[in-house]
Write an enzyme that holds these catalytic residues in place. Structure first.
Site, PDB file in Angstrom:
ATOM      1  N   THR A 169      28.326  17.218 -37.962  1.00 46.13           N
ATOM      2  CA  THR A 169      28.400  18.652 -37.691  1.00 46.13           C
ATOM      3  C   THR A 169      28.924  19.350 -38.936  1.00 46.13           C
ATOM      4  OG1 THR A 169      28.882  18.254 -35.372  1.00 46.13           O
ATOM      5  CG2 THR A 169      29.640  20.350 -36.261  1.00 46.13           C
ATOM      6  N   VAL A 198      24.296  19.937 -24.343  1.00 49.62           N
ATOM      7  CA  VAL A 198      24.965  20.910 -25.206  1.00 49.62           C
ATOM      8  C   VAL A 198      26.357  20.373 -25.517  1.00 49.62           C
ATOM      9  CG1 VAL A 198      25.863  23.266 -25.366  1.00 49.62           C
ATOM     10  CG2 VAL A 198      23.665  22.838 -24.223  1.00 49.62           C
ATOM     11  N   GLY A 199      26.704  20.372 -26.792  1.00 47.74           N
ATOM     12  CA  GLY A 199      28.013  19.860 -27.202  1.00 47.74           C
ATOM     13  C   GLY A 199      29.040  20.972 -27.310  1.00 47.74           C
ATOM     14  N   GLY A 223      31.749  15.684 -29.068  1.00 46.87           N
ATOM     15  CA  GLY A 223      31.679  16.980 -28.395  1.00 46.87           C
ATOM     16  C   GLY A 223      32.288  16.995 -27.014  1.00 46.87           C
TER      17      GLY A 223
HETATM   18  N1  GLY Z   1      30.590  17.890 -32.281  1.00 43.50           N
HETATM   19  C1  GLY Z   1      29.188  17.943 -32.180  1.00 43.50           C
HETATM   20  C2  GLY Z   1      28.647  17.415 -30.933  1.00 43.50           C
HETATM   21  O1  GLY Z   1      29.260  16.570 -30.303  1.00 43.50           O
HETATM   22  O2  GLY Z   1      27.589  17.841 -30.561  1.00 43.50           O
END
Ligand code: GLY
Length: 310
Positions: A169, A198-199, A223
């Site tokens: 990310t 969705v994260g 996430g």
């Molecule tokens: N931190 C990014 C995700 O887990 O989507």
């Protein structure tokens, strides 16, 4: 007070062949963002520019270079937030967009909403004339090989998970010379995630938060763990209680490790220009520009410096 920008290119589990390129990438992104601040641009402009630079750099898991989901598709999440007004915009599970962070900013500035998802986000992009690019143009050869060799999602927060899986990310936080802050975060998420997953990245208070009264944060890492502890807000809660940004980040990340066995990292700035880049994973690639120059690192306790070239 001098303006500051801090960026991350995501937490990492182990040495890999892209380390040099990712360090160069975060340094370039921090310099791009700082150049915006130096020209009198807002912190919002600066974090957007820095994150766009990393979305355009295929070494990172955002925009070009994003990971593939279980169906071999690219679905991306992004968030941007202005600490002056608490306005924010986000997109989730968006496809075929080269710079999701810019689409998130348009959600903030041109709609009455804060998050647009999936088809609706793509329709909004089309309505503004934003070009949709073929998925193939976002996917690297490196990612195709990794996806073919993986094909299964590791759902447990095991030692294997935390050491073998990278989440590149990207994100940025910035403060200008009068204490306005902003944050932005963008990601392709986790390789082999379910379609539609969705994260944390597009959820305010989780993947990022910005408030002129306390500071700005952008997060990276697992996430689902970040969502459970609302990591970005948790960090700023500690700041509001009088702790430094470095101590606040450490406390919140340690809480996430203890409470839900989650690993991650973050970059933080305060309205007075304090900053930190902190992680509980093996590594996180980051860079910062402040009045003393360019700083960067990848391994724990690493803090290299260079003369500024912008
Ligand atoms: N931190 C990014 C995700 O887990 O989507």
């Amino acid at each position: 007070m001098s303006a500051v920008i801090v960026v991350h290119g995501g937490v990492k589990a182990k040495l890999d062949e892209r380390d040099h390129a990712s360090v160069d990438g975060v340094k370039a992104a921090a310099c791009d963002g700082f150049a915006v601040l130096k020209r009198g641009g807002s912190p919002l402009d600066a974090v957007e520019a820095a994150v766009k630079a990393m979305e355009d750099n295929s070494v990172f898991n955002a925009g070009h270079g994003a990971v593939l989901n279980a169906e071999g598709e690219v679905e991306m999440d992004a968030l941007i937030m202005d600490g002056k007004t608490l306005s924010s915009g986000a997109v989730s599970s968006v496809k075929g967009i080269a710079n999701p962070v810019s689409l998130a900013r348009l959600v903030m500035e041109k709609t009455d909403h804060m998050i647009l998802t999936s088809r609706g986000a793509n329709q909004f992009a089309e309505s503004l004339g934003m070009t949709t690019v073929p998925t193939d143009s976002l996917v690297t050869e490196y990612e195709r090989k990794k996806w073919k060799n993986t094909r299964t999602y590791v759902s447990e927060l095991s030692e294997e998970y935390n050491t073998q899986w990278a989440h590149d990310t990207v994100g940025a936080v910035a403060v200008d010379s009068v204490g306005n802050v902003a944050c932005a975060t963008s990601t392709g998420g986790i390789r082999c995630k379910m379609a539609g997953r969705v994260g944390d990245a597009p959820i305010i208070g989780c993947g990022g938060y910005a408030d002129n009264f306390s500071g700005a944060v952008s997060c990276s890492g697992h996430g689902e763990s970040i969502l459970k502890v609302t990591l970005a807000r948790l960090i700023l809660l500690h700041v509001e209680q009088g702790k430094s940004v470095a101590e606040s980040s450490q406390l919140a990340l340690q809480y996430m490790a203890d409470r839900v066995h989650g690993a991650g990292g973050c970059v933080v700035v305060s309205p007075s220009g304090q900053w930190a880049a902190t992680f509980t994973t093996k590594r996180m690639v980051w860079a910062a520009v402040d009045h003393d120059g360019l700083w960067y690192g990848l391994d724990p306790n690493e803090r290299f410096s260079e003369q500024l070239t912008v």
